[in-house]
Design a protein around this motif. Structure first.
Motif, mmCIF file in Angstrom:
data_model
loop_
_atom_site.group_PDB
_atom_site.id
_atom_site.type_symbol
_atom_site.label_atom_id
_atom_site.label_comp_id
_atom_site.label_asym_id
_atom_site.label_seq_id
_atom_site.Cartn_x
_atom_site.Cartn_y
_atom_site.Cartn_z
ATOM 1 N N ARG A 1 3.595 -2.970 -1.433
ATOM 2 C CA ARG A 1 3.203 -3.851 -0.379
ATOM 3 C C ARG A 1 4.635 -4.528 0.070
ATOM 4 O O ARG A 1 4.992 -4.395 1.326
ATOM 5 C CB ARG A 1 2.206 -4.847 -0.547
ATOM 6 N N LEU B 1 7.453 -3.397 -0.233
ATOM 7 C CA LEU B 1 8.296 -2.530 0.591
ATOM 8 C C LEU B 1 8.006 -2.140 1.917
ATOM 9 O O LEU B 1 8.869 -1.446 2.601
ATOM 10 C CB LEU B 1 8.296 -0.867 -0.160
ATOM 11 N N LEU B 2 6.757 -2.727 2.500
ATOM 12 C CA LEU B 2 6.440 -2.243 3.839
ATOM 13 C C LEU B 2 6.324 -3.472 4.780
ATOM 14 O O LEU B 2 5.895 -3.267 5.753
ATOM 15 C CB LEU B 2 5.217 -1.597 3.684
ATOM 16 N N ASP C 1 11.228 -8.154 4.461
ATOM 17 C CA ASP C 1 11.952 -8.107 3.340
ATOM 18 C C ASP C 1 13.049 -9.248 3.314
ATOM 19 O O ASP C 1 14.107 -8.819 4.033
ATOM 20 C CB ASP C 1 12.207 -6.899 2.708
ATOM 21 N N ASP D 1 -5.768 -6.815 4.108
ATOM 22 C CA ASP D 1 -5.010 -5.269 4.798
ATOM 23 C C ASP D 1 -6.164 -4.392 5.055
ATOM 24 O O ASP D 1 -7.329 -4.284 4.156
ATOM 25 C CB ASP D 1 -4.211 -4.858 3.610
ATOM 26 N N PHE E 1 -3.546 0.875 5.031
ATOM 27 C CA PHE E 1 -2.305 0.026 4.526
ATOM 28 C C PHE E 1 -2.372 0.013 2.963
ATOM 29 O O PHE E 1 -1.356 0.225 2.249
ATOM 30 C CB PHE E 1 -2.416 -1.166 5.289
ATOM 31 N N GLN F 1 -1.080 3.240 1.596
ATOM 32 C CA GLN F 1 0.191 3.196 1.581
ATOM 33 C C GLN F 1 0.770 2.706 0.527
ATOM 34 O O GLN F 1 1.940 3.002 -0.139
ATOM 35 C CB GLN F 1 0.710 2.660 3.078
ATOM 36 N N GLN F 2 0.394 1.347 0.374
ATOM 37 C CA GLN F 2 0.920 0.721 -0.951
ATOM 38 C C GLN F 2 0.765 1.182 -2.268
ATOM 39 O O GLN F 2 1.830 1.328 -3.036
ATOM 40 C CB GLN F 2 0.201 -0.742 -0.973
ATOM 41 N N ALA G 1 3.189 4.176 -2.422
ATOM 42 C CA ALA G 1 4.604 4.064 -2.671
ATOM 43 C C ALA G 1 4.844 3.418 -3.999
ATOM 44 O O ALA G 1 5.882 3.868 -4.848
ATOM 45 C CB ALA G 1 4.849 2.894 -1.741
ATOM 46 N N HIS H 1 10.599 7.182 2.002
ATOM 47 C CA HIS H 1 10.416 6.759 0.494
ATOM 48 C C HIS H 1 11.684 6.949 -0.062
ATOM 49 O O HIS H 1 12.057 6.399 -0.994
ATOM 50 C CB HIS H 1 9.210 7.456 -0.067
ATOM 51 N N ARG I 1 13.781 3.933 0.413
ATOM 52 C CA ARG I 1 13.058 3.020 -0.452
ATOM 53 C C ARG I 1 13.562 3.062 -1.858
ATOM 54 O O ARG I 1 14.167 1.849 -2.411
ATOM 55 C CB ARG I 1 11.478 2.968 -0.462
#
Length: 650
Positions: A107, A109-110, A113, A236, A240, A243-244, A247, A624, A627
Motif C-alpha cells: 500500500r 507504494l501506491l 509518499d 480500501d 485496491f 494491487q497491494q 506489489a 513495478h 517501484r
C-alpha cells in the motif's frame, strides 16, 4: 497432486530451452523414478542440523527428493527432467521473514509518499500540497493519506508539527500522515472531526492524543489513538487490496522470501491473499496474526480470544501444502510502543533521560517517563493462558526492557500452569533487554524475533534516542548477539515497510553490527559518523544469521517440518544467490542479490542466467520496475546527503 497439476505448477516458458542455465537431458529411468527438476553444480547450503554443504538437489511434485553430490544426482534425471545448472552459485532455502507488514508495504507504494525525507514544517506542507494538487479530482471529501513521514527528523528541525500545518493547506479533504514507525499519525482538523475526536475524547488504552493547553487534540496521535483516527478512513476497495497484495508478493519473491508472517493482519489480509491464491498468484506462504485489542482484552480475555478464534476458523487453511497457502494461528500483542525519541513509549525498567541543560550545554538526567505497558500482568497472563488452551501461539511486540520482562514473566506463568502445552511464543524487536533476562529466553522457549538492520549506527539510533536511553541501555541496544550467546533462538523479521526489503543489508548488519556505505538503504551511506558498529554487543556468525532468516523463523511459524532447510521431504522453496554469502568479504555482504526464487518447486522469480526460467506474470508492469528502483518508498531509504531514516521502529 496429480502429474498434470504438478506440470502446471512447475510450468516454464518454451524460451527456457535456450537458457544456458537449463539443460533438458534424456536419460534412462521411468518417469516415476526420476525428478521433475534437478539443480546441480552449485554450493548447496542446506542449513540442516549439521549445516552441511552439498552440490545438487532433486525435486519431484514440489518436494525435495534428493540432496547430495552431482555424481549421484544423475540417477534422478529422466527424459522429462528439467536440469538447472547452477554454475557454482550458492543455493539455499528460501528466506522466511518472521515479522513484516505485507499489505502495508504494498500500500505504501501506491499512495502519497514522503520518502523518509528530513522535512521542516514548510517542506512537509509543500510535499503534501503537491500530493493534493495531483489528485484534485478527489476534492472535497476523499482522504489524503501520506506515509513514510520521518517524524523524528521533522521534530529535530522544527519540533513536532500540529494540525495547523495541515489546516493551512489548500484543500477541504481530511488528511492523515503516518510516521515511518507506524506509531504516530498527524491529522488535520477535518480528520479529527470525522473521527469524532474532541477535547472530551479520552485517551484509548494503549495510546494517547497529544493535546494543546485547552485539552484539544493538537495534531499527533500515538499508537492506539492514531488507529482510532484512521478508523474513520473508508476501507480500501477489493481491487485496491489486490494491487497491494500483488506489489508486495513481487517484492517478496524478488528478495527470495518464500514464507512470511504479517504481524498485524485482519479480514482484509485474509480476503486478499485468499483471492490471490485462488487466482494462482500466491507465491509465498502466508502467516497472518490476529491483533488483540487492549481494551477488549482487559474487559474479558476469554471473549477477546474467542474473537481471534473466529478469525482463525475462517482463515487458516490447515496443513501446509506444496503450493503456498494461508495460516492464521498466531495472536499479535503490542506490549508497548517505541524506544526511539521523541516517542519514548517503550516500557522501561528505569526512566528515560531528559535534558535539564541547554542545547549547547546539555545535562541529561533521568526524568519521570518510563513508558507504558499496554497489556499489564493482570491482562496478559489470563489472555495468554486462554490462547494456549485454544491452541494458538503468540507474537508480542516489546521494545523496552520492562515490556520484555513482563512478557517473559507471563510466559513463565503459563509454562507453570500448562507445563505440557505445545506453545511457541515470540518476542518481536526486543531492542532493550535487561542483562538478567538474556538467559530466560531459551528455557522458556521464547523466540527473539529481531530486525538486524537496526543494529547499524543511524539517525534513528544515535542522537536523541541515544541521549534519551542513556549510556547503559544504549550499550545493549539490539542485543541479538547476546541473546544468541545465551542460548536463545534468534529469528529474523524485516518489519517491512518500516524499513525497505533489503534482506542482505539486514544480514550484513547481523554479522558486523554496522552498515554499508555503498548501500542506499544504509545509514553509513550518509556520512562517516554512521560508519562502524553501533555498540560492542556481539554479532552473529554468518551461519547463525542465515539460520535466523530460514530455519529459526520457520520454527517460529511451525513450518520447520516443511521449509527452512534443504532436506529430503521438505518443500522445494529454494533460492540461488549471486554471491556466496559464506565466503564474500564482509564489506560486500550487503551487495548480494537473489538470482532465482523457487516456491514449491515452481520458479517464481529469476534474472540473469536464470531469466528464461520465468514467464512474466500478467500483472507485472513497468510501473513495478520503477517501484523496485525506489525501494525507499517501502522503508528507510537513505541517499547520500539526506538522512531518510529517523523513527525507525515497528
Amino acid at each position: 497432486m496429480s502429474r498434470r497439476q504438478r506440470m502446471n505448477w512447475t510450468k516454464i516458458s518454451g524460451a527456457s530451452l535456450a537458457c544456458v542455465a537449463l539443460v533438458i537431458t534424456a536419460c534412462g529411468g521411468s518417469d516415476d523414478e526420476t525428478a521433475d527438476t534437478v539443480l546441480r553444480n552449485g554450493k548447496v547450503v542446506t542449513l540442516d542440523a549439521n549445516n552441511s554443504i552439498q552440490q545438487a538437489v532433486a525435486v519431484r511434485d514440489g518436494k525435495i527428493v534428493f540432496v547430495g553430490k552431482n555424481s549421484d544426482a544423475k540417477d534422478w534425471i529422466g527424459k522429462n527432467t528439467q536440469v538447472i545448472d547452477l554454475g557454482g552459485k550458492m543455493l539455499m532455502p528460501g528466506f522466511v521473514d518472521g515479522h513484516m507488514h505485507s499489505l502495508a508495504g504494498g500500500r505504501a507504494l501506491l499512495i502519497c509518499d514522503l520518502a523518509y525525507a528530513p522535512l521542516s514544517h514548510a517542506q512537509l506542507a509543500q510535499r503534501l500540497q503537491a500530493c493534493l494538487d495531483t489528485s484534485a479530482d478527489k476534492e472535497p471529501d476523499t482522504w489524503l493519506e501520506a506515509v513514510n513521514w520521518d517524524r523524528q527528523a521533522t521534530n529535530g528541525i522544527d519540533g513536532d508539527p500540529t494540525k495547523t500545518v495541515l489546516d493551512a493547506l489548500t484543500t477541504s479533504r481530511p488528511i492523515a500522515v503516518t510516521s515511518s514507525d507506524f506509531h504516530a499519525v498527524l491529522a488535520n482538523t477535518r480528520a479529527f472531526t470525522l473521527a469524532g475526536v474532541t477535547a472530551a475524547t479520552p485517551d484509548p488504552t494503549g495510546g494517547k492524543f497529544l493535546r494543546d493547553g485547552a485539552g484539544n487534540p493538537s495534531g499527533i496521535s500515538e499508537d492506539a489513538a492514531g488507529w482510532q483516527v484512521k478508523a474513520a478512513i473508508p476501507p480500501d476497495t477489493d481491487e485496491f487490496l489486490l494491487q497491494q497484495g500483488r506489489a508486495a508478493l513481487q517484492a517478496l519473491r524478488d528478495q527470495g522470501i518464500t514464507s512470511f508472517m504479517d504481524a498485524a493482519a485482519g479480514e482484509a489480509h485474509a480476503k486478499t491473499f485468499k483471492k490471490l491464491k485462488d487466482e494462482g498468484e500466491l507465491t509465498a506462504r502466508v502467516h497472518l496474526t490476529y491483533v488483540m485489542d487492549a481494551a477488549i482484552t482487559a474487559a474479558d480475555p476469554k471473549a477477546a480470544v474467542a474473537q481471534a478464534k473466529a478469525f482463525v476458523a475462517t482463515t487458516d487453511q490447515g496443513e501446509p501444502q506444496v503450493a503456498p497457502g494461508i495460516s492464521a494461528k498466531i495472536l499479535k500483542v503490542f506490549m508497548d510502543g517505541v524506544v526511539n525519541a521523541p516517542g519514548d513509549t517503550g516500557a522501561m525498567l528505569a526512566p528515560y533521560f531528559e535534558n535539564q541543560g541547554t542545547a549547547a550545554a546539555p545535562n541529561w538526567v533521568p526524568g519521570t517517563n518510563m513508558g507504558e505497558v499496554y497489556f499489564p500482568a493482570s491482562v496478559i497472563k489470563p489472555m495468554m493462558l486462554e490462547a494456549v488452551d485454544s491452541g494458538l501461539d503468540m507474537h508480542l511486540h516489546a521494545t523496552g526492557d520492562r515490556a520484555v520482562r513482563e512478557t517473559l514473566d507471563a510466559v513463565e506463568y503459563v509454562r507453570a500452569q500448562r507445563p505440557r502445552a505445545d506453545f511457541r511464543p515470540a518476542i518481536a524487536h526486543g531492542e532493550t533487554v535487561a542483562v538478567a533476562d538474556y538467559p530466560r529466553f531459551a528455557p522458556l522457549n521464547v523466540s527473539a524475533t529481531m530486525s538486524f538492520q537496526w543494529a547499524q549506527r543511524a539517525p534513528y539510533s544515535i542522537g536523541d534516542t541515544e541521549n534519551h536511553l542513556g549510556p547503559d541501555r544504549f550499550a545493549r541496544m539490539e542485543p541479538f548477539g547476546s541473546l544468541r550467546n545465551a542460548g536463545a533462538r534468534v529469528a529474523f523479521g524485516s518489519d517491512w515497510p518500516i524499513d525497505p526489503i533489503d534482506t542482505f543489508l539486514a544480514l550484513k548488519v547481523g554479522v558486523t553490527r554496522s552498515g554499508d556505505p555503498t548501500n542506499p538503504h544504509s545509514a553509513a551511506s550518509i556520512a562517516p559518523i554512521f560508519e562502524g558498529p553501533i555498540n560492542a554487543d556481539p554479532a552473529l556468525s554468518r551461519i547463525d544469521a542465515l539460520r535466523a532468516a530460514t530455519i529459526e523463523a520457520a520454527y517460529q511459524l511451525r513450518l520447520e517440518k516443511y521449509v527452512g532447510s534443504i532436506e529430503k521431504g521438505k518443500f522445494a522453496d529454494l533460492i540461488a544467490l549471486d554471491k556466496d554469502f559464506l565466503r564474500v568479504p564482509e564489506e560486500k555482504l550487503a551487495r548480494n542479490q537473489v538470482l532465482m526464487t523457487m516456491s514449491g518447486g515452481r520458479v517464481v522469480a529469476a534474472k540473469d542466467k536464470f531469466a528464461a526460467l520465468m514467464t512474466p506474470s500478467k500483472h507485472e508492469t513497468r510501473a513495478h520496475d520503477r517501484r523496485l528502483n525506489i525501494n525507499g518508498s517501502a522503508g528507510h531509504a537513505i541517499v547520500k546527503g539526506s538522512p531518510h531514516g529517523d523513527g525507525h521502529n515497528h
